[in-house]
Design a protein around this motif. Structure first.
Motif, PDB file in Angstrom:
ATOM      1  N   ILE A  21       0.874  -1.238   0.273  1.00  9.73           N
ATOM      2  CA  ILE A  21      -0.182  -0.052   0.014  1.00  9.73           C
ATOM      3  C   ILE A  21       0.686   1.442   0.255  1.00  9.73           C
ATOM      4  O   ILE A  21       0.374   2.338  -0.411  1.00  9.73           O
ATOM      5  N   GLN A  24       1.048   3.344  -3.183  1.00  8.58           N
ATOM      6  CA  GLN A  24      -0.467   3.964  -3.063  1.00  8.58           C
ATOM      7  C   GLN A  24      -0.216   5.804  -2.543  1.00  8.58           C
ATOM      8  O   GLN A  24      -0.603   6.507  -3.115  1.00  8.58           O
ATOM      9  N   ALA A  25       0.338   5.912  -1.126  1.00  6.51           N
ATOM     10  CA  ALA A  25       0.989   6.696  -0.624  1.00  6.51           C
ATOM     11  C   ALA A  25       2.221   7.545  -1.808  1.00  6.51           C
ATOM     12  O   ALA A  25       1.833   8.820  -1.313  1.00  6.51           O
ATOM     13  N   ALA A  28      -0.250   9.280  -4.058  1.00  8.54           N
ATOM     14  CA  ALA A  28      -0.719  10.029  -3.427  1.00  8.54           C
ATOM     15  C   ALA A  28       0.275  11.392  -3.161  1.00  8.54           C
ATOM     16  O   ALA A  28       0.143  13.097  -3.257  1.00  8.54           O
ATOM     17  N   THR A  29       1.410  11.213  -3.274  1.00  9.91           N
ATOM     18  CA  THR A  29       2.642  12.773  -2.910  1.00  9.91           C
ATOM     19  C   THR A  29       3.470  12.653  -3.679  1.00  9.91           C
ATOM     20  O   THR A  29       3.927  14.053  -3.582  1.00  9.91           O
TER      21      THR A  29
ATOM     22  N   LEU B 127      -3.428  15.522   1.185  1.00 10.89           N
ATOM     23  CA  LEU B 127      -2.943  14.179   1.120  1.00 10.89           C
ATOM     24  C   LEU B 127      -1.382  13.772   1.301  1.00 10.89           C
ATOM     25  O   LEU B 127      -0.918  13.525   1.816  1.00 10.89           O
ATOM     26  N   GLY B 215      -8.468   0.442   2.664  1.00 12.41           N
ATOM     27  CA  GLY B 215      -7.322   1.213   2.381  1.00 12.41           C
ATOM     28  C   GLY B 215      -6.642   2.483   2.634  1.00 12.41           C
ATOM     29  O   GLY B 215      -7.254   3.533   3.321  1.00 12.41           O
ATOM     30  N   PHE B 216      -5.772   3.097   1.521  1.00 15.14           N
ATOM     31  CA  PHE B 216      -4.689   4.142   2.359  1.00 15.14           C
ATOM     32  C   PHE B 216      -6.128   5.176   1.202  1.00 15.14           C
ATOM     33  O   PHE B 216      -6.327   6.678   2.014  1.00 15.14           O
ATOM     34  N   TRP B 217      -6.895   5.608   0.400  1.00 16.02           N
ATOM     35  CA  TRP B 217      -7.659   5.786  -0.376  1.00 16.02           C
ATOM     36  C   TRP B 217      -9.437   6.321   0.354  1.00 16.02           C
ATOM     37  O   TRP B 217      -9.577   7.094   1.071  1.00 16.02           O
TER      38      TRP B 217
END
Lengths: 311, 314
Positions: A21, A24-25, A28-29, B127, B215-217
């Motif tokens: 995961i 995904q961070a 997002a950044t 974010l 999850g993340f989102w």
């Protein structure tokens, strides 16, 4: 007011287990990654590099060593700008701190209408430095402003029109700057004053220490954090000083109130001299670099001495 | 909050005002009374407050005077004949060079610049804050420190490389260009703001969401975002005021089709045919300051919190 002191970069939560995961961070950044690297790292390197090149109207790559800096420090405008920023910086810093602290102390006396006073002291900060400059330029106008108004009240030889005089114009800028920023210093220091434990006040009182002494020797040392915060805030603002000067004096009379920030923008926009602009900008970066260096040393020192205390 | 503390400790308040008996007098609650010291405190505060009010007052009265009256140079007098002509002129017909459009186009441009900039920079920053608090990946800390460093760098150091960069992307002197610039320069402080805020949220909330399979989102949108209302308010105030008051970036990056209000004000004020119209200039100045002032007076405490949060970045 106590909630003003938001914890700085709060306590780190325990490290997460690494899983896919994380990916995904990172997505997002991406904007942050891109900007942090491209702007706050690469762009700075470019500016520093160009300051060592022969860049004129367009950025070039011909290395000329310290030539740009020699030219810079031999330029009258730059010399004036540097001596101005020292004077303006030192004066604003001291006056702002004194006024802000006095206001904080007086506001701390359990006065009535505290929020009204607070609103008044802080509203200038909501206005831009550009607007501040215009307002004060108007008040200090030698022919229509304060000077003439006071004279018409009967004080016929009253003189206060600093903006027209190359030797005094800086005073006008300091006045405007203090007016705009003192309220913020007050707000931050007031939070600091109130963060001091009431027990300390009681103890000082029981010991018969006069109030002013308590403030000077006990409270001020205890609010180092708040004072450091205002100093940092002030310093970054002072180095950037631009809008205020443009609107209030336009750098004048003559070039009496030029500032380093003006020199950079002027070199880039009007003179189209990238090399000079970059050299001047790099010089502006120097004090920040020194500050960060000092900070790093201090925190290293603190860590070391803390470590020794433990052992 | 402090009022309560005072009520509890009772004796503390009247401090500086009553130096003499602070040393000798009895402790414990003291009846409220008027001492010379307290009068001194109020005098000091009122005089300073008056000093702080003077510029706004002077701008206001000047803006309601006609030019002949302004030339009489009674700076502090109320207008003999009130007129709103300077305001009308400042809004829609004051001249900048050859165009006589007043501030109105500048106002529209500022709105066009501020709304997307605020929106984008806050989404990005929240974010960032979320990821930096709960999903730290390798190197995240380094990036964050770089950002914090960015908060201190004088803008002038970055101006030229950004001009070149935007030019390469054909965005220099365009609306998207200036929006990007505001987003970039807002990012360090906003990211810090959100990161500090999310760090103060109990980790259990995050864990609970994770255990429930978010999850993340999903955790971000369903859990963190709804919790972010207060900090988002602060961020909006901080950004709107900052962008509205910006002068430098507008000057360098906006291009002549997107001149923001502060710059339009500059153009009006610095344009002079013969006499300077101080009344129009002052009306224009107040009009430009109106949006941030309104935000300040409406939001009150939140504004102060924003400043403090911004200040704490050190």
């Amino acid at each position: 007011m106590a909630d003003l002191t938001v914890p700085v970069a709060g306590a780190a939560p325990p490290a997460r287990r690494r899983r896919k995961i994380q990916f995904q961070a990172i997505i997002a950044t991406i904007p942050m990654i891109g900007i942090a690297i491209s702007v706050f790292f690469v762009a700075i390197l470019f500016t520093i590099y160009w300051s060592f090149t022969k860049s004129g109207m367009f950025p070039g790559w011909v290395w000329v060593g310290l030539r740009q800096y020699e030219i810079l420090w031999n330029t009258n405008n730059w010399q004036i700008a540097v001596s101005n920023i020292w004077f303006f910086g030192a004066m604003s810093l001291v006056i702002n701190l004194i006024v802000g602290f006095l206001l904080a102390v007086f506001m701390d006396q359990n006065i009535r209408q505290e929020s009204l006073f607070r609103s008044i002291f802080l509203y200038p900060f909501a206005m831009s430095l550009y607007v501040t400059g215009l307002a004060w330029q108007w008040i200090l106008d030698p022919n229509l402003g304060l000077q003439v108004a006071v004279r018409s009240w009967g004080w016929t030889d009253f003189q206060f029109a600093p903006l027209g005089d190359p030797k005094q114009a800086m005073i006008g800028l300091i006045l405007g700057g203090t007016w705009q920023g003192a309220g913020v210093t007050m707000a931050i220091l007031l939070a600091g004053v109130r963060g001091v434990d009431q027990e300390i006040w009681k103890a000082a009182k029981i010991d018969g220490i006069p109030t002013w002494k308590t403030y000077l020797y006990i409270v001020i040392p205890m609010m180092r954090g708040a004072i450091a915060t205002t100093l940092v805030l002030q310093l970054t603002g002072i180095i950037r000083t631009f809008d205020l000067v443009v609107s209030m004096t336009g750098g004048g009379p003559g070039i009496a109130t030029w500032m380093p920030a003006m020199y950079v923008i002027n070199a880039i926009q009007s003179k189209l001299n990238v090399g000079q602009g970059s050299a001047a900008a790099t010089m502006m970066l120097a004090p920040i670099a020194v500050l960060l260096f000092i900070r790093a040393i201090v925190s290293w020192w603190n860590k070391r001495s803390a470590g020794m205390n433990v052992s | 909050m402090t009022a309560d503390t005072y009520a509890a400790t009772g004796a503390q308040p009247a401090m500086a005002g009553t130096k003499a008996d602070a040393a000798t007098g009895p402790s414990g609650p003291r009846p409220k009374r008027i001492s010379p010291g307290r009068i001194g405190i109020y005098c000091f505060l009122i005089i300073v407050a008056a000093f702080f009010c003077v510029p706004l007052y002077v701008m206001l009265v000047t803006s309601f005077k006609a030019m002949p009256e302004v030339r009489e140079a009674h700076l502090f007098n109320l207008p003999r004949e009130w007129t709103i002509d300077p305001w009308i002129k400042a809004w829609n017909s004051a001249c900048t060079g050859r165009d006589c459009t007043g501030l109105a186009p500048g106002f529209l441009n500022s709105v066009k610049i501020a709304v997307p900039s605020v929106f984008i920079s806050i989404i990005v920053a929240s974010l960032n804050g979320y990821a930096l608090t709960f999903w730290r990946y390798k190197g995240a800390e380094v990036l964050f420190n770089l950002l914090v460093f960015g908060a201190f760098v004088p803008y002038q150091v970055l101006v030229y490389p950004i001009i070149i960069g935007l030019r390469e992307m054909h965005l220099f002197a365009t609306l998207p260009g200036i929006i990007i610039v505001h987003t970039v320069f807002g990012m360090p402080i906003l990211t810090l703001l959100f990161r500090n805020y999310y760090s103060s949220i109990p980790l259990e909330i995050f864990k609970a969401a994770r255990i429930d399979g978010a999850g993340f989102w999903q955790t971000y949108f369903r859990v963190m975002l709804p919790l972010s209302v207060p900090i988002t308010t602060v961020a909006v105030i901080l950004q709107v005021t900052g962008i509205w008051n910006d002068f430098l970036f507008g000057l360098v990056f906006a291009g002549k089709d997107n001149i923001p209000m502060t710059l339009q004000l500059n153009n009006i004020v610095k344009t002079t045919f013969g006499t300077v119209e101080y009344d129009v200039n002052m009306a224009a100045t107040i009009l430009t300051a109106l949006v941030p002032l309104a935000i300040y007076f409406i939001s009150g405490k939140w504004f102060v919190r924003g400043i403090a949060a911004g200040a704490v970045k050190g």
